[in-house]
Every structure is written in structure tokens, then in C-alpha cells.
Design a protein around this motif. Structure first.
Motif, PDB file in Angstrom:
ATOM      1  N   UNK A 104     -11.986  -0.395   5.869  1.00  0.00           N
ATOM      2  CA  UNK A 104     -10.389  -0.762   5.119  1.00  0.00           C
ATOM      3  C   UNK A 104     -10.143  -1.318   5.313  1.00  0.00           C
ATOM      4  N   UNK A 105      -9.817  -2.206   4.676  1.00  0.00           N
ATOM      5  CA  UNK A 105      -9.283  -4.288   4.270  1.00  0.00           C
ATOM      6  C   UNK A 105      -8.997  -4.858   3.738  1.00  0.00           C
ATOM      7  N   UNK A 106      -8.040  -5.805   3.492  1.00  0.00           N
ATOM      8  CA  UNK A 106      -8.169  -6.209   1.859  1.00  0.00           C
ATOM      9  C   UNK A 106      -8.459  -8.170   2.292  1.00  0.00           C
ATOM     10  N   UNK A 107      -8.223  -8.322   1.078  1.00  0.00           N
ATOM     11  CA  UNK A 107      -8.401 -10.423   1.339  1.00  0.00           C
ATOM     12  C   UNK A 107      -8.758 -10.537   1.951  1.00  0.00           C
ATOM     13  N   UNK A 108      -9.180 -11.143   2.629  1.00  0.00           N
ATOM     14  CA  UNK A 108     -10.768 -12.320   3.597  1.00  0.00           C
ATOM     15  C   UNK A 108     -11.219 -11.352   4.469  1.00  0.00           C
ATOM     16  N   UNK A 109     -10.451 -10.440   5.221  1.00  0.00           N
ATOM     17  CA  UNK A 109     -11.927  -9.646   6.051  1.00  0.00           C
ATOM     18  C   UNK A 109     -11.929  -8.371   4.766  1.00  0.00           C
ATOM     19  N   UNK A 110     -11.383  -8.366   3.384  1.00  0.00           N
ATOM     20  CA  UNK A 110     -12.320  -7.792   2.991  1.00  0.00           C
ATOM     21  C   UNK A 110     -14.077  -7.807   2.680  1.00  0.00           C
ATOM     22  N   UNK A 111     -13.393  -9.464   1.893  1.00  0.00           N
ATOM     23  CA  UNK A 111     -15.197  -9.985   2.066  1.00  0.00           C
ATOM     24  C   UNK A 111     -15.754 -10.641   3.573  1.00  0.00           C
ATOM     25  N   UNK A 112     -15.583 -10.634   4.027  1.00  0.00           N
ATOM     26  CA  UNK A 112     -15.608 -10.892   5.870  1.00  0.00           C
ATOM     27  C   UNK A 112     -16.733  -9.125   6.092  1.00  0.00           C
ATOM     28  N   UNK A 113     -15.559  -8.536   6.023  1.00  0.00           N
ATOM     29  CA  UNK A 113     -16.660  -6.549   6.184  1.00  0.00           C
ATOM     30  C   UNK A 113     -17.781  -7.103   4.963  1.00  0.00           C
TER      31      UNK A 113
ATOM     32  N   UNK B  40      -8.853  -1.474   0.309  1.00  0.00           N
ATOM     33  CA  UNK B  40      -7.373  -1.013  -0.053  1.00  0.00           C
ATOM     34  C   UNK B  40      -7.342   0.729   0.545  1.00  0.00           C
ATOM     35  N   UNK B  41      -5.900   0.537  -0.253  1.00  0.00           N
ATOM     36  CA  UNK B  41      -5.686   1.592  -1.092  1.00  0.00           C
ATOM     37  C   UNK B  41      -6.420   2.802  -2.167  1.00  0.00           C
TER      38      UNK B  41
ATOM     39  N   UNK C 164      -1.330   2.381   5.832  1.00  0.00           N
ATOM     40  CA  UNK C 164      -1.955   3.662   4.584  1.00  0.00           C
ATOM     41  C   UNK C 164      -3.078   4.243   5.011  1.00  0.00           C
ATOM     42  N   UNK C 165      -3.825   3.925   5.788  1.00  0.00           N
ATOM     43  CA  UNK C 165      -5.164   4.696   6.313  1.00  0.00           C
ATOM     44  C   UNK C 165      -4.621   6.235   7.155  1.00  0.00           C
ATOM     45  N   UNK C 166      -3.284   6.217   8.086  1.00  0.00           N
ATOM     46  CA  UNK C 166      -2.757   7.599   8.159  1.00  0.00           C
ATOM     47  C   UNK C 166      -3.054   8.577   7.263  1.00  0.00           C
ATOM     48  N   UNK C 167      -2.256   8.345   6.067  1.00  0.00           N
ATOM     49  CA  UNK C 167      -2.081   9.282   5.352  1.00  0.00           C
ATOM     50  C   UNK C 167      -3.284  10.431   5.237  1.00  0.00           C
ATOM     51  N   UNK C 168      -4.436  10.116   5.151  1.00  0.00           N
ATOM     52  CA  UNK C 168      -5.333  10.875   5.649  1.00  0.00           C
ATOM     53  C   UNK C 168      -6.157  11.203   7.002  1.00  0.00           C
ATOM     54  N   UNK C 169      -5.387  11.060   7.106  1.00  0.00           N
ATOM     55  CA  UNK C 169      -5.597  10.999   9.207  1.00  0.00           C
ATOM     56  C   UNK C 169      -5.805  12.317   9.703  1.00  0.00           C
ATOM     57  N   UNK C 170      -5.227  13.519   8.521  1.00  0.00           N
ATOM     58  CA  UNK C 170      -5.529  15.095   9.368  1.00  0.00           C
ATOM     59  C   UNK C 170      -6.624  15.316   8.310  1.00  0.00           C
ATOM     60  N   UNK C 171      -7.688  14.568   7.468  1.00  0.00           N
ATOM     61  CA  UNK C 171      -8.903  14.497   6.728  1.00  0.00           C
ATOM     62  C   UNK C 171      -9.684  13.885   8.323  1.00  0.00           C
ATOM     63  N   UNK C 172      -9.481  13.117   8.619  1.00  0.00           N
ATOM     64  CA  UNK C 172     -10.682  11.795   9.435  1.00  0.00           C
ATOM     65  C   UNK C 172     -10.618  12.161  10.612  1.00  0.00           C
ATOM     66  N   UNK C 173      -9.594  13.457  11.614  1.00  0.00           N
ATOM     67  CA  UNK C 173      -9.277  13.294  12.927  1.00  0.00           C
ATOM     68  C   UNK C 173      -9.381  13.819  13.305  1.00  0.00           C
ATOM     69  N   UNK C 174     -10.024  15.560  12.671  1.00  0.00           N
ATOM     70  CA  UNK C 174     -11.120  16.269  12.863  1.00  0.00           C
ATOM     71  C   UNK C 174     -12.495  16.076  13.155  1.00  0.00           C
ATOM     72  N   UNK C 175     -12.723  14.799  12.742  1.00  0.00           N
ATOM     73  CA  UNK C 175     -14.171  14.272  12.406  1.00  0.00           C
ATOM     74  C   UNK C 175     -14.541  13.575  13.342  1.00  0.00           C
TER      75      UNK C 175
END
Length: 245
Positions: A98-107, A117-118, A143-154
Motif C-alpha cells: 500500500x503506497x502512493x506517489x514516489x513510494x509506489x514507483x519504488x515498490x 493506494x485507496x 486507510x489500511x486500518x479500514x480492513x484490519x479485521x480482514x487482514x489481522x486474522x490472516x
């Protein structure tokens, strides 16, 4: 009236409480000062590998699994970690960032399989992408915290403690592509793949040693008494208790 019949309910509760306090630490699920003696049926790691290889003849792609029973002291933090295996056994690890801008290009340049991003948060929420590791830049975390309940158990929710929330996305991606993650269940047992049965015995031993050292690094107290039992198993083979892991 007998002595037993004169005991009040409150007295019984106190008796139970004192009895529980008198239990040895081992009965409460925590480590005692006495080390656990090796099981008489446990075998050296070399022998355990040989046994599993005999069960998996002609199946070099089957997975060798490690099961580590820990006996933590009271107040032990969650047992988890990541380590780089001498020989990685997983292929095509898919890393999402999950990244935007220059960090997204770096990834993207570092080889991330999914970057965004979102809009990527929404795709993950809707189950449109499948991935094995998840990273996030600090600015994306709300923004990622919105799906924490989905990602956390995994075990996929990015966190600062695990090093999966970072601005150094290129280094984190390279590590994630090669790292082996593990965490203990509620009974303090670590279950993790460690190798393919087609690896040489020395390669399997090196991978086992690396993971064991990383698990022991979680110990709050005496590392020598942190682990009670270790088993090695394979897809079709039995669970073999290891005496010298």
C-alpha cells in the motif's frame, strides 16, 4: 450437622482460589524451572529427516513442517517472527504494497506484485486480489486500518513491530520475498513449513536451525528452557519428535 455441610459457599470459593494459587506454574500453562527430559522415542534430527524422506519417495515437492512446543514464562509477549532461510522453499511469493506517489514507483521497481493506494484497499476488501505478504507506507496506514479485521486474522495486517510498515519499501519487499514468517497459536505451538522433502538433509537441517534460533529469540527468560518439544513432519509422513533441534 457434619463439618462438610457447615462450609459456606463463600468458603468454598476461597478454598478453590487458594488451591489454584498453590498449583505449580506448569499446571497454569507457564514454564517451570525444571527442564523437560527428552522423550524416549525422540530421535536425532538426521534420523527424523531420513524417516520422512522414506515416506515421501518419489514426491520431492512435498513440504517438511516444523512444530515447536514452547513453554513460556508468565508475561511472555506473542511468539512470532521472520527469518531468511538458507534455502527458500516457497516460490512465487506475492507481495502487496500500500503506497502512493514516489513510494509506489519504488515498490514497483523492487518487484512488488500489487501496488496501490485507496483503490487497492477497496480491491482487497472485495477479495479481488490474492497475496502472501502485505506492506504499507506510514501515510497509508490509516486507510489500511479500514480492513484490519480482514487482514489481522490472516497475519497480514502491516504493523510497525513486524517491520511491515516502513518507508524503506524496496528493502522490505526484498526481505518479504525471501523471508519465512511464523507465529505461535493459542497453545504456544509454532507450526511452519521449513523445506521441501527433495532438499538435501544438510539443507533441511540448516533451515530448521535458522527457524529454531529465531523462535528461541522470542524467549523472555531462559532460552534453554523455552522450548519443550519439537516435531518434524511431512505431507504424508508421521510427526517425528526430534531430540536435538
Amino acid at each position: 450437622m457434619s463439618a462438610v455441610s457447615r462450609i459456606t459457599p463463600s468458603a468454598r470459593c476461597l478454598s478453590v482460589q487458594f488451591a489454584q494459587r498453590a498449583l505449580p506454574l506448569s499446571a497454569r500453562g507457564y514454564a517451570t524451572k525444571r527442564s523437560v527430559a527428552p522423550h524416549p522415542n525422540s530421535v536425532p534430527l538426521d534420523k527424523a529427516i531420513s524417516i520422512l524422506k522414506a515416506y515421501e519417495v518419489g514426491q520431492p515437492g512435498q513440504t517438511v513442517e516444523l512444530h515447536v512446543h514452547c513453554q513460556p514464562e508468565k508475561g511472555q509477549p506473542p511468539i512470532r517472527g521472520s527469518c531468511i532461510l538458507p534455502r527458500a522453499y516457497k516460490a512465487n511469493i506475492k507481495v502487496l504494497v500500500f503506497a502512493e506517489g514516489e513510494k509506489a514507483k519504488e515498490a514497483q521497481a523492487a518487484g512488488a506484485d500489487f501496488v496501490g493506494g485507496e483503490e487497492l484497499v477497496n480491491k482487497v476488501r472485495d477479495g479481488e486480489v490474492k497475496f502472501d505478504k502485505c506492506l504499507s507506507t506510514p501515510d497509508m496506514l490509516p486507510k489500511v486500518a479500514k480492513i484490519a479485521r480482514m487482514l489481522g486474522p490472516k497475519g497480514l495486517m502491516p504493523t510497525v513491530n513486524k517491520g511491515t510498515v516502513t518507508s524503506e519499501v524496496a528493502d522490505a519487499i526484498r526481505f518479504s520475498k525471501n523471508a519465512q514468517d511464523f507465529r505461535a497459536d493459542k497453545k504456544f505451538i509454532v507450526h511452519t513449513g521449513v523445506a521441501k522433502i527433495g532438499f538435501s538433509a544438510e539443507e533441511i537441517k540448516s533451515n530448521v536451525s535458522t527457524i529454531m534460533e529465531s523462535v528461541r529469540a522470542n524467549s523472555k527468560g531462559n532460552r534453554g528452557k523455552f522450548i519443550s518439544r519439537v516435531y518434524l513432519s511431512s505431507t504424508r509422513g508421521p510427526g517425528v519428535q526430534v531430540a536435538d533441534a
